[in-house]
Design an enzyme around this catalytic site. Structure first.
Site, mmCIF file in Angstrom:
data_model
loop_
_atom_site.group_PDB
_atom_site.id
_atom_site.type_symbol
_atom_site.label_atom_id
_atom_site.label_comp_id
_atom_site.label_asym_id
_atom_site.label_seq_id
_atom_site.Cartn_x
_atom_site.Cartn_y
_atom_site.Cartn_z
ATOM 1 N N THR A 20 -4.637 7.655 8.145
ATOM 2 C CA THR A 20 -4.597 6.470 7.296
ATOM 3 C C THR A 20 -6.032 5.987 7.140
ATOM 4 O O THR A 20 -6.893 6.293 7.958
ATOM 5 C CB THR A 20 -3.697 5.379 7.926
ATOM 6 N N GLY A 21 -6.278 5.255 6.077
ATOM 7 C CA GLY A 21 -7.631 4.757 5.866
ATOM 8 C C GLY A 21 -8.250 5.323 4.611
ATOM 9 O O GLY A 21 -7.553 5.891 3.767
ATOM 10 N N GLY B 212 -9.349 7.516 2.132
ATOM 11 C CA GLY B 212 -9.026 8.924 1.941
ATOM 12 C C GLY B 212 -10.235 9.798 1.678
ATOM 13 O O GLY B 212 -10.263 10.965 2.091
ATOM 14 N N THR C 245 -1.603 3.158 4.536
ATOM 15 C CA THR C 245 -0.705 4.301 4.358
ATOM 16 C C THR C 245 0.228 4.443 5.549
ATOM 17 O O THR C 245 -0.193 4.184 6.676
ATOM 18 C CB THR C 245 -1.584 5.578 4.308
ATOM 19 N N ARG D 148 -7.306 8.908 -9.469
ATOM 20 C CA ARG D 148 -7.852 9.131 -8.120
ATOM 21 C C ARG D 148 -6.727 9.536 -7.150
ATOM 22 O O ARG D 148 -5.654 8.949 -7.128
ATOM 23 C CB ARG D 148 -8.535 7.846 -7.634
ATOM 24 N N VAL D 149 -7.010 10.546 -6.353
ATOM 25 C CA VAL D 149 -6.062 10.962 -5.315
ATOM 26 C C VAL D 149 -6.802 10.946 -3.980
ATOM 27 O O VAL D 149 -7.932 11.439 -3.892
ATOM 28 C CB VAL D 149 -5.518 12.385 -5.607
ATOM 29 N N GLY D 150 -6.177 10.396 -2.967
ATOM 30 C CA GLY D 150 -6.807 10.339 -1.649
ATOM 31 C C GLY D 150 -6.351 11.482 -0.754
ATOM 32 O O GLY D 150 -5.941 12.543 -1.220
ATOM 33 N N ASP D 151 -6.402 11.241 0.541
ATOM 34 C CA ASP D 151 -6.056 12.280 1.526
ATOM 35 C C ASP D 151 -4.557 12.475 1.704
ATOM 36 O O ASP D 151 -4.108 13.562 2.082
ATOM 37 C CB ASP D 151 -6.640 11.901 2.892
ATOM 38 N N THR E 42 1.781 6.938 0.227
ATOM 39 C CA THR E 42 0.872 5.837 -0.078
ATOM 40 C C THR E 42 0.818 5.550 -1.573
ATOM 41 O O THR E 42 1.138 6.426 -2.384
ATOM 42 C CB THR E 42 -0.550 6.192 0.410
ATOM 43 N N SER F 252 0.814 -1.223 0.000
ATOM 44 C CA SER F 252 0.000 0.000 0.000
ATOM 45 C C SER F 252 0.845 1.270 0.000
ATOM 46 O O SER F 252 0.315 2.364 0.125
ATOM 47 C CB SER F 252 -0.916 -0.014 1.223
HETATM 48 N N1 GLY Z 1 -5.330 7.088 2.871
HETATM 49 C C1 GLY Z 1 -4.832 6.715 1.625
HETATM 50 C C2 GLY Z 1 -5.736 6.900 0.504
HETATM 51 O O1 GLY Z 1 -6.948 6.916 0.688
HETATM 52 O O2 GLY Z 1 -5.274 7.022 -0.603
#
Ligand code: GLY
Length: 321
Positions: A234-235, A237, A183, A211-214, A201, A82
């Site tokens: 983490t988790g 996003g 992450t 796609r982009v997360g947090d 991550t 990950s």
């Molecule tokens: N927390 C990582 C993501 O959602 O990409």
């Protein structure tokens, strides 16, 4: 926001004839015996990362160097699917990485959707230190990384390729695997009292391309304010982004909340706004400017590694569900 607490503080300060300054309003109050240097990072892979960070912190090194060096261990580990090398690819089979970093002065650098570079955290640091920008994305980020001497590499390991092929055979059109969320976020405070953080991550497995997360978003996946503390996430996003999770936690700590309670409040807010998201996991960790640490998660099973006085141990986070 002008809260009742602010009102009371302002009134007390005024009645004492004290000019209302940031000092009067600043929390947490300094401890006689601060608990730093310290490094804290998400999940059990944080133990190895903390060890690398402690090599710097334990010899009075700089927190920013410590967090970069720490999460690079996880980025280079092919067994962690990950983060970095060995990260599971997006829905088109490409490994794309997101990362960010912040220093004690509030400087920040971030990279999103970066391909072929094993250490996005180091690219993020170069963006912070060498450009007037905060975020570089995709092709521009790659070009910048190459211009800085980073080497292009194939980040897809045989194991990750196999997992992708299995997902493809099984339909390949389901939503991204919402359980792939491990992450690494790391926060450190050095002997001189400088805070820094990093978060890196490969994002959700088999995500929609682009796609982009947090994790690379300042205020969502990471936030550092040397006057208060720092937080990282983490988790899933999408949930963390929608509450600006890390910024929220730091602002709660500014108002006197402990790191654990501030992380809990962020989780409660997610659960209140998105109660139907019970299948997802979210975890937060935080540290105050005194070096006190805490963490909390939406569901059982989140742990984080804390290293202080050279003792590196895993803590099971309290959780809501
Ligand atoms: N927390 C990582 C993501 O959602 O990409």
């Amino acid at each position: 926001m002008y809260t009742r607490r602010t009102f009371l503080q302002t009134s007390i300060a005024a009645s004492l004839g004290v000019a209302v300054s940031e000092k009067v309003l600043a929390y947490p109050a300094p401890l006689k015996q601060p608990k730093y240097p310290v490094v804290v990072s998400t999940w059990s892979h944080g133990l190895k990362a903390n060890k690398a960070a402690w090599e710097i912190l334990g010899s009075s090194g700089y927190a920013l160097d410590a967090v970069e060096s720490g999460v690079r261990i996880t980025e280079a580990d092919p067994a962690i699917n990950s983060v970095g090398y060995g990260g599971l690819p997006d829905g088109s089979g490409e490994v794309t990485l997101d990362a960010c970093i912040m220093d004690e002065k509030g400087n920040a650098g971030s990279v999103v959707c970066l391909r072929y570079i094993m250490h996005p955290v180091s690219v993020a640091r170069k963006i912070m230190e060498k450009t007037p920008h905060v975020i570089l994305a995709d092709r521009g980020a790659l070009q910048f990384a190459i211009s800085q001497g980073f080497k292009e590499e194939d980040l897809l390991t045989p194991e990750s390729r196999k997992a992708y092929e299995t997902w493809k055979i099984s339909g390949g059109n389901s939503p991204a695997d919402r359980l792939n969320h491990d992450t690494i976020g790391m926060l450190a405070m050095d002997t001189a009292g400088n805070l820094a953080g990093a978060c890196t991550t490969s994002g959700l497995a088999f995500k929609l391309p682009g796609r982009v997360g947090d994790s690379p978003i300042i205020g969502a996946g990471l936030y550092v304010d040397n006057e208060v503390g720092a937080a990282t996430a983490t988790g899933l996003g999408e949930l963390i982004l929608k509450i600006s999770g890390s910024f929220l936690i730091v602002e709660l700590m500014r108002n006197g909340w402990s790191p654990g309670n501030a992380c809990r409040e962020a989780v409660l807010r997610i659960n209140k706004k998105f109660p139907f998201e019970k299948s997802a996991q979210v975890g937060f960790i935080a540290v105050t400017r005194n070096g006190e640490t805490g963490g909390y998660s939406l569901k059982k099973g989140f742990d984080y590694a804390v290293c202080r006085d050279g003792i590196n141990e895993l803590v099971n986070a309290d959780y809501l569900i």
